[in-house]
Design a protein around this motif. Structure first.
Motif, mmCIF file in Angstrom:
data_model
loop_
_atom_site.group_PDB
_atom_site.id
_atom_site.type_symbol
_atom_site.label_atom_id
_atom_site.label_comp_id
_atom_site.label_asym_id
_atom_site.label_seq_id
_atom_site.Cartn_x
_atom_site.Cartn_y
_atom_site.Cartn_z
ATOM 1 N N THR A 417 0.832 -1.202 0.000
ATOM 2 C CA THR A 417 0.000 0.000 0.000
ATOM 3 C C THR A 417 0.866 1.251 0.000
ATOM 4 O O THR A 417 0.626 2.202 -0.754
ATOM 5 C CB THR A 417 -0.933 0.014 1.221
ATOM 6 O OG1 THR A 417 -1.772 -1.139 1.179
ATOM 7 C CG2 THR A 417 -1.795 1.265 1.245
ATOM 8 N N VAL A 418 1.882 1.249 0.855
ATOM 9 C CA VAL A 418 2.805 2.387 0.921
ATOM 10 C C VAL A 418 3.527 2.554 -0.414
ATOM 11 O O VAL A 418 3.654 3.670 -0.935
ATOM 12 C CB VAL A 418 3.802 2.203 2.083
ATOM 13 C CG1 VAL A 418 4.943 3.211 1.987
ATOM 14 C CG2 VAL A 418 3.090 2.334 3.416
ATOM 15 N N ASP A 419 3.984 1.448 -0.990
ATOM 16 C CA ASP A 419 4.656 1.530 -2.286
ATOM 17 C C ASP A 419 3.767 2.175 -3.350
ATOM 18 O O ASP A 419 4.186 3.053 -4.100
ATOM 19 C CB ASP A 419 5.042 0.120 -2.766
ATOM 20 C CG ASP A 419 6.268 -0.427 -2.049
ATOM 21 O OD1 ASP A 419 6.936 0.339 -1.334
ATOM 22 O OD2 ASP A 419 6.548 -1.626 -2.199
ATOM 23 N N ALA A 420 2.517 1.716 -3.404
ATOM 24 C CA ALA A 420 1.590 2.218 -4.419
ATOM 25 C C ALA A 420 1.329 3.707 -4.270
ATOM 26 O O ALA A 420 1.169 4.431 -5.261
ATOM 27 C CB ALA A 420 0.288 1.428 -4.363
ATOM 28 N N LEU A 421 1.286 4.175 -3.042
ATOM 29 C CA LEU A 421 1.008 5.600 -2.794
ATOM 30 C C LEU A 421 2.229 6.483 -3.036
ATOM 31 O O LEU A 421 2.107 7.611 -3.508
ATOM 32 C CB LEU A 421 0.509 5.783 -1.369
ATOM 33 C CG LEU A 421 -0.891 5.238 -1.071
ATOM 34 C CD1 LEU A 421 -1.170 5.268 0.426
ATOM 35 C CD2 LEU A 421 -1.947 6.045 -1.822
ATOM 36 N N LEU A 422 3.422 5.964 -2.722
ATOM 37 C CA LEU A 422 4.622 6.792 -2.804
ATOM 38 C C LEU A 422 5.326 6.722 -4.168
ATOM 39 O O LEU A 422 5.978 7.691 -4.587
ATOM 40 C CB LEU A 422 5.621 6.401 -1.716
ATOM 41 C CG LEU A 422 5.229 6.737 -0.288
ATOM 42 C CD1 LEU A 422 6.286 6.229 0.684
ATOM 43 C CD2 LEU A 422 5.022 8.234 -0.095
ATOM 44 N N ASP A 423 5.195 5.603 -4.865
ATOM 45 C CA ASP A 423 5.935 5.442 -6.127
ATOM 46 C C ASP A 423 5.669 6.544 -7.152
ATOM 47 O O ASP A 423 6.595 6.965 -7.854
ATOM 48 C CB ASP A 423 5.649 4.062 -6.746
ATOM 49 C CG ASP A 423 6.392 2.941 -6.033
ATOM 50 O OD1 ASP A 423 7.243 3.239 -5.167
ATOM 51 O OD2 ASP A 423 6.128 1.749 -6.360
ATOM 52 N N PRO A 424 4.438 7.069 -7.260
ATOM 53 C CA PRO A 424 4.214 8.138 -8.247
ATOM 54 C C PRO A 424 5.065 9.392 -8.007
ATOM 55 O O PRO A 424 5.304 10.152 -8.965
ATOM 56 C CB PRO A 424 2.724 8.457 -8.090
ATOM 57 C CG PRO A 424 2.118 7.192 -7.577
ATOM 58 C CD PRO A 424 3.163 6.620 -6.667
ATOM 59 N N TYR A 425 5.533 9.591 -6.785
ATOM 60 C CA TYR A 425 6.316 10.795 -6.469
ATOM 61 C C TYR A 425 7.803 10.623 -6.784
ATOM 62 O O TYR A 425 8.602 11.523 -6.522
ATOM 63 C CB TYR A 425 6.095 11.187 -5.018
ATOM 64 C CG TYR A 425 4.657 11.572 -4.760
ATOM 65 C CD1 TYR A 425 4.187 12.850 -5.060
ATOM 66 C CD2 TYR A 425 3.748 10.636 -4.284
ATOM 67 C CE1 TYR A 425 2.860 13.188 -4.875
ATOM 68 C CE2 TYR A 425 2.406 10.959 -4.084
ATOM 69 C CZ TYR A 425 1.979 12.230 -4.388
ATOM 70 O OH TYR A 425 0.660 12.571 -4.221
ATOM 71 N N LEU A 426 8.153 9.470 -7.366
ATOM 72 C CA LEU A 426 9.534 9.244 -7.778
ATOM 73 C C LEU A 426 9.777 9.734 -9.191
ATOM 74 O O LEU A 426 10.922 9.869 -9.634
ATOM 75 C CB LEU A 426 9.877 7.750 -7.683
ATOM 76 C CG LEU A 426 9.764 7.114 -6.304
ATOM 77 C CD1 LEU A 426 9.966 5.602 -6.411
ATOM 78 C CD2 LEU A 426 10.791 7.712 -5.342
ATOM 79 N N GLU A 427 8.715 9.960 -9.932
ATOM 80 C CA GLU A 427 8.845 10.328 -11.358
ATOM 81 C C GLU A 427 9.304 11.770 -11.519
ATOM 82 O O GLU A 427 8.899 12.632 -10.760
ATOM 83 C CB GLU A 427 7.497 10.115 -12.067
ATOM 84 C CG GLU A 427 7.032 8.667 -12.027
ATOM 85 C CD GLU A 427 7.960 7.682 -12.694
ATOM 86 O OE1 GLU A 427 8.698 8.109 -13.608
ATOM 87 O OE2 GLU A 427 7.964 6.509 -12.310
#
Length: 427
Positions: A417-427
């Protein structure tokens, strides 16, 4: 134990690091002893083939709370009540200590070979430090502060910090921490995002300047550096004027603040991770109130601007991720490097340098760890891809080595869940 790490591409951790091929890294027990050319006689060495992976120093996380796992909570927790319950009897204390040690292990599995703790439960952090150093448990090198010093109603008072009602009580806590053989002292000078009672007031000054000065003066006499939680311009100035050595988090600076940093010789420990969810997530996801989101954005912008201004003015910048806060897990420090690159505009090379050799130097262990060179501790990680091309390479590790101890294919259990929420902010 003598080991030879072959077929790797070396990144030494220095500011101008570049990939170096056709070298072999030699270690003996817990030390790097040489970097030699391919083709030398390796008789007597255990050979570890890195299969073309990239070997760089272990990451160093300078802002850690070992008492938390970063799991998001739908409701605000009463942390002070929870800590009172934990410390109420021997059984719960023992369980909690094992949890703290397991969280320290997660840091290691995430590629972090040195941590600096800045607020914990009782003396758990120094105990974990000593048990890890003695080989009793698997954990990074730990620079420990144990409990911080706060004030009644102050940041983390009653949980990972003690509420001091007076200068005398603050100094008594410092004496207690010294007896526990801490490595540094932590002050909670201002409030944080969730402490604020109204919009526009995050980082409200909580600790009186005279208390800051009293603790800093005595801590320095005892040989300790002082780190301070500060999330407002006013708080940063009070901290620097009264002897603090590192500003944790930071806030927007003016010319006077820049001057104070330079006069004090202080550094800022940038922590982009903890405010990001409050500032940038939809409130339907984060559960934050409109007030918390508004204040989170102030703190987020302040941390980023603080780092940018520091870099532009020659003020030293360190990196930590305030692990233990919601959405900030013990195995995800690599995200902080990505945010540093994205929001502060630094190169991947500079982000990796900051999280390795620079952090080691600012923490006072630059002669021990932080770079790949003979005489340093055998603290390094291996990635399949080049982190200088994409820092996300640091998420998947082939190998972690800490003080010579080898962990192959570390695979911490991730919170999807944390991965899914935070991954978009790596782009």
């Amino acid at each position: 134990m003598k080991r030879a790490y072959t077929n790797g591409i070396l990144l030494d951790g220095t500011e101008q690091m570049q990939p170096v091929e056709h070298k072999i890294l030699l270690t003996e027990d817990d030390k790097i002893i040489a970097i030699v050319d391919e083709g030398v006689d390796l008789d007597g060495y255990e050979v570890i083939d890195l299969h073309g992976g990239y070997l760089c120093p272990g990451l160093i996380n300078l802002h850690v709370h070992l008492a938390g796992n970063g799991k998001p909570s739908a409701k605000p927790r009463d942390n002070a009540a929870l800590v009172r319950k934990i410390l109420s009897n021997g059984l719960t204390r023992a369980v909690a200590y094992r949890l703290v040690c397991s969280y320290a292990k997660l840091e290691l599995l995430g590629g972090v070979t040195t941590i600096r703790t800045v607020g914990g439960i009782a003396d758990f952090d120094t105990r974990c430090r000593d048990d890890a150093a003695a080989g009793k448990l698997l954990a990074p090198r730990i620079l420990a502060a144990n409990e911080g010093i706060s004030v009644p109603g102050g940041h983390m008072a009653g949980s990972v910090a003690v509420a001091a009602h007076s200068n005398a009580e603050a100094l008594a806590q410092l004496k207690k921490a010294s007896g526990q053989k801490v490595d540094l002292v932590k002050l909670m000078i201002t409030g944080g995002v969730l402490d604020a009672t109204e919009k526009g007031t995050p980082g409200e000054l909580k600790m009186k300047p005279e208390m800051v000065k009293a603790v800093c003066d005595e801590a320095h006499k005892l040989g300790y550096t002082v780190a301070a939680h500060t999330e407002s311009p006013e708080g940063v100035k009070v901290a620097l004027e009264n002897g603090v050595d590192s500003i944790e988090h930071g806030a927007k600076m003016d010319d006077e603040t820049i001057r104070l940093y330079k006069e004090r010789g202080a550094f800022v420990c940038t922590t982009i991770s903890p405010a990001l969810p409050y500032a940038l997530f939809d409130t339907a996801v984060s559960g934050a109130s409109e007030k918390d989101q508004y204040n989170g954005k102030i703190v987020f912008d302040g941390v980023v601007e603080s780092a940018k201004t520091a870099l532009a003015n020659g003020i030293p910048v360190a990196l930590g991720n305030d692990v233990g806060c919601p959405y900030i897990t013990q195995y995800d420090f690599w995200r902080e490097l990505c945010y540093f690159h994205k929001y502060c505009g630094v190169s991947n090379q500079f982000a990796l340098y900051t999280a390795t050799l620079r952090n080691a130097q600012l923490a006072g262990v630059g002669d021990v760890t932080g770079s790949i060179e003979p005489g340093k501790s055998a603290d390094f990680i291996v990635t399949k891809h080049n982190p200088l091309d994409d820092l996300r390479a640091l998420q998947h590790l082939e190998l972690v080595v800490c003080r010579g101890h080898v962990i192959k294919k570390p695979n911490p259990k991730r919170n999807k869940t944390v991965d899914a929420l935070l991954d978009p902010y790596l782009e």
